[in-house]
Write an enzyme that holds these catalytic residues in place. Structure first.
Site, mmCIF file in Angstrom:
data_model
loop_
_atom_site.group_PDB
_atom_site.id
_atom_site.type_symbol
_atom_site.label_atom_id
_atom_site.label_comp_id
_atom_site.label_asym_id
_atom_site.label_seq_id
_atom_site.Cartn_x
_atom_site.Cartn_y
_atom_site.Cartn_z
ATOM 1 N N HIS A 17 6.732 5.556 -2.241
ATOM 2 C CA HIS A 17 7.223 5.916 -0.844
ATOM 3 C C HIS A 17 8.397 6.642 -0.652
ATOM 4 O O HIS A 17 8.683 7.854 0.096
ATOM 5 C CB HIS A 17 7.324 4.680 -0.049
ATOM 6 N N LYS A 41 -4.937 -5.631 7.428
ATOM 7 C CA LYS A 41 -4.322 -6.388 6.371
ATOM 8 C C LYS A 41 -3.932 -7.712 6.939
ATOM 9 O O LYS A 41 -2.811 -7.704 7.455
ATOM 10 C CB LYS A 41 -3.213 -5.474 5.651
ATOM 11 N N ARG A 91 -2.026 9.637 -3.980
ATOM 12 C CA ARG A 91 -1.824 9.196 -5.468
ATOM 13 C C ARG A 91 -2.843 10.023 -6.620
ATOM 14 O O ARG A 91 -2.753 10.177 -7.568
ATOM 15 C CB ARG A 91 -1.985 7.599 -5.557
ATOM 16 N N SER A 128 1.639 -0.999 -3.444
ATOM 17 C CA SER A 128 2.206 -2.336 -2.969
ATOM 18 C C SER A 128 1.361 -3.514 -3.139
ATOM 19 O O SER A 128 2.104 -4.384 -3.426
ATOM 20 C CB SER A 128 2.580 -2.195 -1.157
#
Ligand code: ADP
Length: 162
Positions: A17, A41, A91, A128
């Protein structure tokens, strides 16, 4: 003035990040990092305010950055901060499908563009979710997260959970 809006859960903020924010800060006059409560989440490790503080502490060296925490639709924030574009890090191909869909939805809702920045290979494995798992079981994450985040993770899991 150009404004890049970087949204994410950032639970927690990590070096992947950080790299995206630093690069965006070279492209835009101002960068707004938005820590978002993601309803998909359910149980975040850090609450929104903790995440906002950790991000701010990790970005003291970036002068043209502002941090906000939000629980509303991203396009509303994009409008409020007058965003030139939303910035997302990519990514791998696996990120692409959902990111593409989100970018198209946001553009349909509000006309705001999304700019994708490819992650560097040094950081492309960072996620994360994975860092939460490693920290939880007592693994050393200090080389993957900024020092203020490492400190908070160590406080959360003083001896790891085994
Ligand atoms: P979200 O909950 O929206 O998936 P994350 O906090 O996981 O948010 O990530 C926020 C943004 O940072 C997303 O654009 C994501 O693709 C990007 N990102 C996550 N990990 C990395 C990484 N290792 N390198 C570059 N960008 C990343």
């Amino acid at each position: 003035m150009t404004v890049g809006l970087i949204p994410g859960s950032f639970d927690p903020f990590h070096n992947g990040h950080l790299e995206i924010v630093e690069r965006a800060s070279q492209i835009f006059d101002e960068v707004v990092v938005a820590a978002i409560r993601n309803p998909q989440k359910s149980q975040p490790l850090f609450d929104l305010e903790e995440r906002r503080e950790m991000i701010a502490d990790s970005l003291v060296h970036v002068p043209n950055v502002r941090i906000v925490s939000i629980s509303t639709l991203l396009v509303n924030v994009a409008r409020d901060v007058n965003a030139t574009a939303i910035v997302r890090g990519l990514r791998a191909v696996s990120d692409f499908e959902s990111e593409m869909q989100m970018a198209q939805m946001n553009r349909s809702l509000s006309g705001v563009e999304t700019l994708f920045l490819p992650s560097s290979s040094d950081h492309s494995f960072l996620a994360s979710r994975l860092l939460r798992e490693v920290a939880r079981y007592g693994g050393d994450v200090t080389s993957f997260v900024p020092p203020p985040v490492a400190k908070r993770l160590a406080e959360k899991y003083p001896e790891g959970i085994s």
